[in-house]
Design a protein around this motif. Structure first.
Motif, mmCIF file in Angstrom:
data_model
loop_
_atom_site.group_PDB
_atom_site.id
_atom_site.type_symbol
_atom_site.label_atom_id
_atom_site.label_comp_id
_atom_site.label_asym_id
_atom_site.label_seq_id
_atom_site.Cartn_x
_atom_site.Cartn_y
_atom_site.Cartn_z
ATOM 1 N N UNK A 167 11.070 125.985 -44.525
ATOM 2 C CA UNK A 167 11.551 126.528 -45.802
ATOM 3 C C UNK A 167 10.508 127.413 -46.493
ATOM 4 N N UNK A 196 14.656 135.962 -48.694
ATOM 5 C CA UNK A 196 13.890 135.720 -49.904
ATOM 6 C C UNK A 196 13.552 134.229 -49.938
ATOM 7 N N UNK A 216 7.502 127.020 -47.322
ATOM 8 C CA UNK A 216 6.471 126.492 -48.203
ATOM 9 C C UNK A 216 5.118 126.840 -47.590
ATOM 10 N N UNK A 263 20.675 126.177 -59.998
ATOM 11 C CA UNK A 263 19.961 127.383 -59.556
ATOM 12 C C UNK A 263 20.923 128.362 -58.882
ATOM 13 N N UNK A 279 19.648 122.155 -57.727
ATOM 14 C CA UNK A 279 19.967 123.319 -56.887
ATOM 15 C C UNK A 279 21.327 123.942 -57.253
ATOM 16 N N UNK A 335 12.817 131.982 -52.211
ATOM 17 C CA UNK A 335 13.520 131.102 -53.152
ATOM 18 C C UNK A 335 14.965 130.890 -52.723
ATOM 19 N N UNK A 336 15.619 131.956 -52.263
ATOM 20 C CA UNK A 336 17.018 131.805 -51.840
ATOM 21 C C UNK A 336 17.125 130.957 -50.580
ATOM 22 N N UNK A 369 15.162 128.568 -49.726
ATOM 23 C CA UNK A 369 14.916 127.167 -50.078
ATOM 24 C C UNK A 369 16.146 126.513 -50.708
ATOM 25 N N UNK A 370 16.951 127.305 -51.424
ATOM 26 C CA UNK A 370 18.153 126.730 -52.033
ATOM 27 C C UNK A 370 19.166 126.341 -50.967
#
Lengths: 249, 419
Positions: B57, B78, B59, B111, B108, B80-81, B83-84
């Protein structure tokens, strides 16, 4: 120097009210602007390790400049205005506010920050919705110290004519008349206590999660204790510096 | 224990992670994780298993190589996307202490812009799904026990129904009893949801219990072997894996198979009912007795047929019913119980046999120690000699190192087990 003239008080209620409001109109903006400046600097100091020492060091240096000298130095820039008083006090609040804000951000549990990022929050959202709320207790401890400190320091600005209740000190001193001085001291003290109480209330309302701690401190006692001590540490450390500052006045 | 549809959901292609200070967290990792499978990454601390997980993911970004999720290079998404769309559960739950349980779970969905009402109703649904009461929704995390927090952590990861679930030592901080419960819950959830789960642990028993496949890492971030648990246990690639699996590999293997799967026979038995008068019980009657340790043992059942204990027909009291005689404890076994549980019971049973029950808990027969051992050995041999037949093939073969079989050792182990 004579004893307190109690008859003076009812005659000067109007003056005292006006001076109290005047006092607040200098102290409150000072803390507000202090916070507006301190928070971004604290975030930078927290995130960028190399700038941390620089930012904390600079705020310490500013704090060591005697307050009276500060107002005099500011005079050519801002003139004999309220801004001079507010600016001076704002700079003094910075040391407490920056340090506590950095400590507050440091106290945010790493796993909460990490979880926020891993859930897909962008950095600003993580800052606003996770880091700042969790740092709030320590930041608020700084705000309380800064507020009480500002309220007591306003009187110094009476030198340039914007001292709020401090005007009562100058007045009493010039006339060798104790009563206004005592009135000024009592009102400043009262104001500081009220402001502090108000901030405690605000914090209580803003941190609903911290209220139930005592009720069910079963599993997480160690974690709670850790946050508590760091809050306490942060509160005591700057307040000692604030007392030292009194000598500079 | 088959691993899903065999499609590659996550793949590592020659992935390495080096840190500026010179340490290598992951070294030339090639690994494919099939869709719908639960893969456990296991190894001692500092072996790169968590880094591997976190590269999925983003990180952590790899120094070299490509990580793909659903065929797409993660670096093209992206962060952040991405990870969601990937559930993440960390040790000690990582819940937000300042948000209620419901708000934590709704993170989530919010988000993703679901809107507050929909996000909260989804959160309430998940709360139930992970076995928590609706009232806990308004509590704060610190008001829950460690096990409950971990359940909330799982619910939060599942909130937006992501196809992939990453779990980083999620049950490491809870006590063994709660950990077993949570593991059962996870297996139950996984049976329903069929997510692609990547699970990091240093506990080999947890890995054997949960994993469809287990990837063993060693210090320096090297993948040594990735295989289904039975294969890993019967044919560890090298001494490192063998050592990591521990001394009781044979027993661990038995824990993977149920009595039903191993086709352990039910031998017919005539039980003694606890309300039967002692006078009517005959020693050695109807082939229902077992010549165990110092006695003539028969299964005592309630009038409903549920076994309650072992009765020594050779040492009955003078009068009364069978229920008045001293019974020795017995643990009835269902077809879903493991061979290991049966073996354990047979060792402690005075009759050297285990009582079997059907789904309703009614006695369906017994199995003697000898038959049990025989089935266990047959099963062990079968597992040891089975060819790698799963569609994904032995993973990590691209590196030319991982997943290789050491046939010599495998054969020796088989011989040991059967003798």
């Amino acid at each position: 120097m004579t004893a307190v003239d109690w008859g003076w008080f009812p005659e000067h209620i109007g003056d005292m009210t006006a001076l109290t409001l005047d006092h607040l109109s200098i102290a409150v903006p000072a803390v507000f602007f202090g916070l507006v400046i301190a928070l971004p600097l604290a975030v930078v100091a927290h995130r960028v390790r190399r700038l941390r020492g620089l930012i904390l060091g600079a705020s310490n240096v500013l704090f060591t400049i005697p307050s009276l000298a500060f107002f005099i130095l500011l005079l050519p820039v801002t003139g004999l205005t309220r801004s001079t008083a507010v600016t001076g006090l704002t700079i003094y609040t910075l040391v407490v506010l920056i340090r506590n804000s950095v400590e507050g951000l440091d106290s945010v549990p790493a796993h909460a920050r990490e979880a926020s990022v891993a859930m897909g929050s962008r950095p600003l959202r993580t800052l606003l919705t996770v880091e700042l709320p969790l740092a709030l207790p320590v930041i608020m401890a700084g705000v309380r110290v800064a507020t009480v400190m500002s309220i007591s320091l306003v009187s110094v600005a009476s030198y340039i004519g914007y001292g709020g209740l401090g005007q009562l000190f100058t007045d009493g001193f010039q006339r060798s008349y104790t009563t206004p001085v005592i009135a000024g001291v009592l009102l400043t003290l009262l104001l500081a206590l009220l402001a502090d109480g108000l901030l405690v209330g605000v914090q209580y309302l803003c941190t609903p999660w911290a209220r139930s701690r005592t009720r069910t401190a079963r599993t997480k006692t160690s974690r709670t204790r850790r946050t508590r001590t760091s809050t306490a540490g942060a509160t005591t450390a700057p307040s000692t510096t604030a007392t030292t500052q009194g000598k500079g006045v | 224990m088959q691993s899903g549809k065999g499609l590659r959901m996550i793949s590592f292609e020659a992935v390495s992670k080096h840190y500026p200070n010179g340490t290598t967290a992951v070294d030339d990792l090639t690994l494919e994780l099939p869709e719908g499978g639960l893969t456990v990454l296991v190894g001692s601390s500092g072996c790169g298993k968590t880094t591997t997980l976190r590269m999925i993911n983003r990180m952590v970004d790899p120094s070299a190589g490509t990580v793909r999720v659903a065929g797409r290079d993660v670096r093209d998404s992206d962060a952040a996307e991405l990870r969601r769309s990937i559930g993440y559960v960390i040790q000690q739950s990582g819940l937000f202490p300042h948000r209620t349980v419901l708000d934590n779970i709704a993170t989530v969905p919010l988000l993703l812009g679901w809107g507050r009402r929909k996000a909260r109703s989804r959160a309430a649904e998940l709360l139930e799904r992970v076995g928590l009461e609706a009232e806990s929704g308004d509590r704060y995390p610190h008001q829950l026990s460690g096990g409950q927090q971990q359940r909330v952590g799982v619910a939060r990861a599942l909130a937006a129904d992501p196809p992939v679930l990453l779990m980083d030592e999620p049950f490491g901080a809870v006590d063994p009893v709660v950990r077993t419960q949570l593991q059962d819950e996870l297996l139950r959830l996984q049976r329903d949801l069929r997510k692609t789960v990547v699970f990091v642990t240093h506990d080999i028993d947890e890995a054997v219990r949960l994993g469809d496949r287990i990837a063993v890492f060693r210090t320096g971030g090297r993948l040594v072997q990735c295989a289904p648990p039975a294969r890993l246990l019967t044919r560890p690639a090298d001494d490192f894996v063998a050592g990591f699996l521990g001394a009781e590999r044979g027993l661990k293997l038995l824990s993977l198979t149920t009595l039903g799967e191993a086709e352990v026979p039910h031998e017919p038995v005539t039980p003694v009912r606890t309300d039967e008068p002692v006078a009517e019980i005959r020693v050695g009657g109807n082939g229902g007795s077992y010549e165990g340790t110092q006695g003539n043992w028969r299964v005592a059942v309630t009038p409903d047929g549920a076994p309650v204990g072992w009765l020594d027909a050779g040492a009955l009291p003078a009068g009364g019913t069978a229920g008045d005689a001293g019974l020795l404890p017995l643990r009835p076994l269902r077809d879903e119980d493991s061979l290991l549980a049966a073996l354990d019971e047979s060792v402690s049973s005075p009759a050297r046999a285990v009582a079997r029950v059907d789904g309703d808990g009614v006695l369906s027969g017994v199995t003697g120690q000898a038959a049990l051992h025989e089935r266990a050995a047959v099963h062990h041999t079968a597992a040891a000699t089975a060819e790698p037949a799963e569609p994904g093939g032995e993973p990590g073969a691209g590196g030319g190192r991982s997943g290789q079989e050491v046939t010599g050792t495998g054969a020796v182990r088989t011989a040991e087990a059967t003798s």
